[in-house]
Design a protein around this motif. Structure first.
Motif, PDB file in Angstrom:
ATOM      1  N   MET A   1      -1.727  -7.536  -1.283  1.00 35.19           N
ATOM      2  CA  MET A   1      -2.712  -7.566  -2.369  1.00 35.19           C
ATOM      3  C   MET A   1      -1.625  -6.814  -3.978  1.00 35.19           C
ATOM      4  SD  MET A   1      -1.869  -2.860  -2.104  1.00 35.19           S
ATOM      5  CE  MET A   1      -3.110  -2.884  -0.890  1.00 35.19           C
ATOM      6  N   GLN A  78     -13.877   6.376  -5.586  1.00 27.25           N
ATOM      7  CA  GLN A  78     -13.566   6.242  -3.876  1.00 27.25           C
ATOM      8  C   GLN A  78     -11.712   6.349  -3.454  1.00 27.25           C
ATOM      9  OE1 GLN A  78     -16.234   3.440  -2.764  1.00 27.25           O
ATOM     10  NE2 GLN A  78     -18.046   4.634  -3.414  1.00 27.25           N
ATOM     11  N   GLY A  79     -11.417   5.481  -4.207  1.00 27.37           N
ATOM     12  CA  GLY A  79      -9.703   4.922  -3.711  1.00 27.37           C
ATOM     13  C   GLY A  79      -8.848   6.565  -3.844  1.00 27.37           C
ATOM     14  N   PRO A  84     -15.140   8.212   1.564  1.00 32.78           N
ATOM     15  CA  PRO A  84     -16.412   6.552   0.847  1.00 32.78           C
ATOM     16  C   PRO A  84     -16.653   7.059   0.691  1.00 32.78           C
ATOM     17  CG  PRO A  84     -15.559   7.171   3.187  1.00 32.78           C
ATOM     18  CD  PRO A  84     -15.028   8.076   2.093  1.00 32.78           C
ATOM     19  N   ASN A 218      -4.432   1.795  -5.940  1.00 35.56           N
ATOM     20  CA  ASN A 218      -3.961   1.293  -4.576  1.00 35.56           C
ATOM     21  C   ASN A 218      -2.923   1.570  -3.986  1.00 35.56           C
ATOM     22  OD1 ASN A 218      -5.622  -0.985  -4.864  1.00 35.56           O
ATOM     23  ND2 ASN A 218      -4.270  -2.262  -6.074  1.00 35.56           N
ATOM     24  N   ARG A 271     -15.543  -4.580  -1.052  1.00 35.23           N
ATOM     25  CA  ARG A 271     -14.418  -4.957  -0.259  1.00 35.23           C
ATOM     26  C   ARG A 271     -14.937  -4.983   0.585  1.00 35.23           C
ATOM     27  NH1 ARG A 271     -14.739   1.662  -1.781  1.00 35.23           N
ATOM     28  NH2 ARG A 271     -13.209   1.631  -3.220  1.00 35.23           N
ATOM     29  N   PHE A 276      -9.212  -5.086  -0.608  1.00 32.11           N
ATOM     30  CA  PHE A 276      -9.731  -3.400  -0.707  1.00 32.11           C
ATOM     31  C   PHE A 276      -8.311  -3.142  -1.985  1.00 32.11           C
ATOM     32  CE2 PHE A 276      -9.418  -3.782   3.469  1.00 32.11           C
ATOM     33  CZ  PHE A 276     -11.112  -3.121   3.765  1.00 32.11           C
ATOM     34  N   HIS A 278      -7.370  -2.569  -5.346  1.00 29.44           N
ATOM     35  CA  HIS A 278      -8.676  -1.870  -6.764  1.00 29.44           C
ATOM     36  C   HIS A 278      -8.437  -3.075  -8.086  1.00 29.44           C
ATOM     37  CE1 HIS A 278      -8.209   1.360  -4.017  1.00 29.44           C
ATOM     38  NE2 HIS A 278      -9.848   1.228  -4.565  1.00 29.44           N
ATOM     39  N   ARG A 279      -7.306  -4.094  -8.159  1.00 29.07           N
ATOM     40  CA  ARG A 279      -7.393  -4.529  -9.774  1.00 29.07           C
ATOM     41  C   ARG A 279      -8.311  -5.720  -9.044  1.00 29.07           C
ATOM     42  NH1 ARG A 279      -1.796  -7.104  -8.819  1.00 29.07           N
ATOM     43  NH2 ARG A 279      -2.490  -7.781  -7.254  1.00 29.07           N
ATOM     44  N   ARG A 330     -19.028   0.450   9.612  1.00 34.52           N
ATOM     45  CA  ARG A 330     -17.882   1.094  10.041  1.00 34.52           C
ATOM     46  C   ARG A 330     -17.817   1.859  11.079  1.00 34.52           C
ATOM     47  NH1 ARG A 330     -14.822   2.700   4.898  1.00 34.52           N
ATOM     48  NH2 ARG A 330     -14.354   4.821   5.731  1.00 34.52           N
TER      49      ARG A 330
ATOM     50  N   GLU B  94      -6.628   4.687   3.989  1.00 31.24           N
ATOM     51  CA  GLU B  94      -7.556   4.689   3.696  1.00 31.24           C
ATOM     52  C   GLU B  94      -8.053   3.678   4.185  1.00 31.24           C
ATOM     53  OE1 GLU B  94      -9.704   7.403   3.520  1.00 31.24           O
ATOM     54  OE2 GLU B  94     -11.356   6.283   3.830  1.00 31.24           O
ATOM     55  N   TYR B  95      -7.511   2.024   3.473  1.00 31.86           N
ATOM     56  CA  TYR B  95      -8.411   1.511   3.922  1.00 31.86           C
ATOM     57  C   TYR B  95      -7.305   0.102   4.613  1.00 31.86           C
ATOM     58  CZ  TYR B  95     -11.273   2.246  -0.462  1.00 31.86           C
ATOM     59  OH  TYR B  95     -11.839   2.834  -0.754  1.00 31.86           O
ATOM     60  N   TYR B  97      -5.353  -2.375   4.975  1.00 33.51           N
ATOM     61  CA  TYR B  97      -4.909  -3.678   4.235  1.00 33.51           C
ATOM     62  C   TYR B  97      -4.057  -4.102   4.754  1.00 33.51           C
ATOM     63  CZ  TYR B  97      -5.140  -0.658  -0.383  1.00 33.51           C
ATOM     64  OH  TYR B  97      -5.336  -0.197  -1.777  1.00 33.51           O
ATOM     65  N   LEU B 100       1.675  -7.440   4.479  1.00 33.78           N
ATOM     66  CA  LEU B 100       2.306  -8.054   3.526  1.00 33.78           C
ATOM     67  C   LEU B 100       1.827  -6.728   1.960  1.00 33.78           C
ATOM     68  CD1 LEU B 100       4.174  -9.524   2.155  1.00 33.78           C
ATOM     69  CD2 LEU B 100       2.406 -11.065   2.212  1.00 33.78           C
ATOM     70  N   GLU B 101       0.670  -6.145   1.879  1.00 35.23           N
ATOM     71  CA  GLU B 101       0.357  -5.932   0.937  1.00 35.23           C
ATOM     72  C   GLU B 101       0.969  -4.102   1.123  1.00 35.23           C
ATOM     73  OE1 GLU B 101      -4.220  -7.701   0.207  1.00 35.23           O
ATOM     74  OE2 GLU B 101      -4.718  -5.751   2.086  1.00 35.23           O
ATOM     75  N   ILE B 102       1.054  -3.721   2.070  1.00 32.16           N
ATOM     76  CA  ILE B 102       1.158  -2.237   2.201  1.00 32.16           C
ATOM     77  C   ILE B 102       2.889  -2.695   2.081  1.00 32.16           C
ATOM     78  CG2 ILE B 102       2.317  -0.525   3.728  1.00 32.16           C
ATOM     79  CD1 ILE B 102      -0.804   0.111   3.185  1.00 32.16           C
ATOM     80  N   SER B 104       4.547  -4.420   0.115  1.00 33.32           N
ATOM     81  CA  SER B 104       4.056  -4.642  -1.893  1.00 33.32           C
ATOM     82  C   SER B 104       4.148  -3.861  -2.089  1.00 33.32           C
ATOM     83  CB  SER B 104       3.580  -6.353  -1.671  1.00 33.32           C
ATOM     84  OG  SER B 104       2.434  -5.763  -1.662  1.00 33.32           O
ATOM     85  N   LEU B 105       2.909  -3.225  -1.927  1.00 32.79           N
ATOM     86  CA  LEU B 105       3.730  -1.983  -3.167  1.00 32.79           C
ATOM     87  C   LEU B 105       4.678  -0.828  -3.033  1.00 32.79           C
ATOM     88  CD1 LEU B 105       0.062   0.497  -1.088  1.00 32.79           C
ATOM     89  CD2 LEU B 105       0.393  -1.229  -3.729  1.00 32.79           C
ATOM     90  N   GLY B 114      -0.001  -5.151 -14.603  1.00 35.50           N
ATOM     91  CA  GLY B 114      -1.217  -5.507 -13.918  1.00 35.50           C
ATOM     92  C   GLY B 114      -0.252  -5.953 -12.079  1.00 35.50           C
ATOM     93  N   ARG B 141      -3.857  -7.012   9.915  1.00 36.28           N
ATOM     94  CA  ARG B 141      -4.791  -6.103   9.624  1.00 36.28           C
ATOM     95  C   ARG B 141      -4.095  -4.713   9.614  1.00 36.28           C
ATOM     96  NH1 ARG B 141      -7.363  -6.326   5.171  1.00 36.28           N
ATOM     97  NH2 ARG B 141      -8.577  -8.261   5.005  1.00 36.28           N
TER      98      ARG B 141
END
Lengths: 331, 267
Positions: A1, A78-79, A84, A218, A271, A276, A278-279, A330, B94-95, B97, B100-102, B104-105, B114, B141
């Motif tokens: 992300m 939603q985020g 959802p 996010n 999505r 996922f 959000h950017r 889902r 919720e998603y 991810y 790595l994305e988690i 990186s937050l 940005g 994931r």
């Protein structure tokens, strides 16, 4: 992300931009009247130019803006709500908006115009802002907005407004019932550049506020506490989403009525395709939602030509089954 | 700038009351220094998580909490997050991810509007993933990871903030002994490098084994603060948990360990 570079972001958004551009270019050519582009661009005026430049093009631009706004607000909600099923109408803005619009239709004394706004639009905006203020007052706390209260208050206001609309229908002269129903179905007809430009002073700041929250959303998908731990000012983000999303929704609903499902489906589709972050999800939803509504409107204009189907009917008929299939996948 | 011996976290007095509740949290002086590993133990409802949330600034509080000499409530949250990492109980997304994305937050306090990364940010991510032993999971994931792996991903996310103080709320809850020990070993390694670790746990044995200092809480107050053998005593444990717990000594370290007491009637 967050490991995405600017170049990767641009590449991921490019297909959505391409789709929106194709929809915007193709849609003005579709309609119950066939037109000649040569004649439209010949500079001699005539019926082809009139239809292309002054009827279909502003309508296509409106569809892009309305669909895009509803989809982006849906993605954002939603985020933030971690739900959802959240959509632009979750805040109860549409309920207030509808009550205002219906009042302006039902009471002949309220039929007036100001600048590019009709009284229906003005009362719709006033109704939307009253609902927003009420819900915000209920849900706002010193440490942040209580999300459950916000959701429940939004649902409650929508139900209350539904009751008020039924009451207004009951007391209204039968002459106004068709106009009321037509507004409540949502549509993009009867629009010119003047209406379109009147939308922008509210829409642009609303969308601008939402765009400032893309990174923070996010974090909010991980929950309020972890987002705070990461350094996110959660309360400020919630207020920007609430105000930005509410104002942008109120602006588009005042002109196009409540068009359903775009704000629900487009973010889920983005999505599913692009992940996922959000950017991507928010601007991608804007572009996909705009393209989707533009194509739905082209269908609405041609499916039963020369009659037009309200575009809200088309989005619901397409959106309902699509959303159910998303839910089934889902689960 | 604080020197090595000055406390990282400093509290003179801390009071809190949840809205529409008679339950009160109140504690007197508390200081945490660099490299300390502090466990907060106590029965359910004793105020452990409340204490941690107050330090983290997740719950609003009028009493001053000093972090490296600065009042937390007067600092911008983003700046505080560069010093203070907080991992709440049972974090989840919720998603679905990627790991790595988690992780990186956690760089949020250092990135621009940005959220894009420079080379240093990428190096930090690699570093914290190595420390938490999740390099091989980076593209997986979250739904494909075990509970222990997920906890380490979230720990890496907080470590990516490069904090000097780490607050963890029951981070090994529901993990098997192997993953619990592995998780605490990572924390101890970080503490050796100067990180102050404050961890809420229900596992008295882990607290006793891994933490050099233990705070025992009961009914919203700290009733004991000291080394494991000073805090985990018959009298203190009976006061906080009742008399169903038997104390013994770890055969290797000599530190106190607890067992359920055999019911006299049942035997």
């Amino acid at each position: 992300m967050t490991v995405m570079t600017r170049r990767e972001l641009a590449w991921k958004l490019a297909p959505y931009l391409g789709l929106a551009i194709i929809a915007a270019l193709v849609s003005p050519l579709i309609g119950s009247e066939s037109i000649s582009l040569n004649k439209a661009f010949s500079g001699a005026g005539g019926i082809d130019a009139e239809i292309f430049f002054f009827q279909r093009t502003p309508r296509v631009l409106l569809a892009l803006l309305v669909g895009g706004t509803l989809a982006m607000v849906g993605a954002c909600f939603q985020g933030m709500f971690r739900n959802p099923l959240a959509e632009p109408y979750t805040l109860g803005v549409t309920g207030g908006s509808a009550v205002g619009a219906v009042m302006a239709i039902v009471f002949p004394g309220l039929h007036f115009g100001w600048w590019a706004f009709s009284s229906v639009q003005l009362f719709s905006l006033a109704g939307a802002f009253c609902s927003m203020a009420f819900i915000f007052a209920l849900a706002n706390r010193s440490g942040g907005i209580a999300m459950n209260t916000l959701l429940l208050a939004g649902v409650t206001v929508s139900i209350l407004c539904g009751g008020l609309i039924l009451f207004l229908r009951y007391i209204a002269s039968p002459n106004y019932l068709v106009q009321m129903d037509r507004w409540l179905m949502g549509g993009l007809e009867v629009v010119g550049y003047r209406d379109l430009s009147a939308l922008l002073p509210l829409l642009l700041p609303g969308l601008g506020l939402l765009f400032t929250t893309m990174v923070e959303i996010n974090h909010l998908t991980l929950g309020r506490e972890l987002a705070m731990g990461h350094g996110v000012d959660v309360h400020s983000t919630q207020i920007r989403v609430f105000v930005g999303g509410g104002v942008a929704t109120a602006a588009v609903v005042s002109l196009a009525g409540p068009i359903g499902f775009v704000g629900l489906i487009a973010p889920h589709a983005v999505r599913r395709i692009s992940g996922f972050d959000h950017r991507i999800v928010m601007p991608g939803s804007f572009l996909l939602g705009g393209a989707f509504l533009t194509l739905c409107d082209a269908l609405a204009r041609t499916a039963m030509a020369p009659r037009e189907i309200p575009v809200g009917v088309i989005t619901a008929l397409i959106g309902g089954p699509v959303f159910i299939s998303i839910l089934l996948k889902r689960s | 700038m604080p020197n090595e011996t000055s406390p990282r976290v400093s509290i003179e007095r801390l009071r809190y009351r949840y809205p529409q509740s008679d339950w009160r949290f109140e504690t007197s002086e508390f200081h945490a220094r660099a490299g300390e590993t502090i466990a907060i133990i106590g029965p359910n409802g004793s105020g452990k998580s409340t204490f941690l949330k107050l330090i983290a600034g997740v719950l609003p509080c009028g009493d001053p909490i000093m972090l490296d000499g600065q009042r937390i409530d007067r600092s911008r949250r983003r700046e505080t997050a560069r010093t203070l990492g907080y991992l709440p109980q049972d974090p989840h997304s919720e998603y679905d991810y990627r790991a790595l994305e988690i992780v990186s937050l956690g760089r949020y306090p250092y990135t621009g509007p940005g959220g894009f990364f420079d080379e240093h940010d990428c190096r930090v991510l690699d570093d914290v993933m190595a420390k938490t032993e999740i390099e091989t999971l980076r593209d997986r994931r979250m739904s494909q990871l075990s509970g222990g792996e997920r906890r380490r991903v979230f720990l890496a996310s907080v470590l990516a903030q490069e904090p000097s103080v780490l607050l963890l709320d029951e981070p090994t809850n529901a993990l098997d002994p192997h993953h619990q020990i592995r998780f605490f070993n990572i924390l101890i390694e970080q503490a050796k490098q100067g990180l102050t670790v404050i961890v809420v746990t229900h596992d008295l044995n882990l607290a006793s084994h891994f933490c050099e200092r233990i705070l025992l809480m009961h009914q919203g107050s700290v009733i004991a603060d000291g080394r494991a053998d000073e805090v985990i005593t018959e009298a203190r444990i009976a006061q906080a948990y009742g008399d169903g717990i038997l104390l013994a000594r770890h055969p290797q370290t000599g530190r106190p360990v607890v067992f359920p007491k055999q019911d006299a009637e049942a035997s």
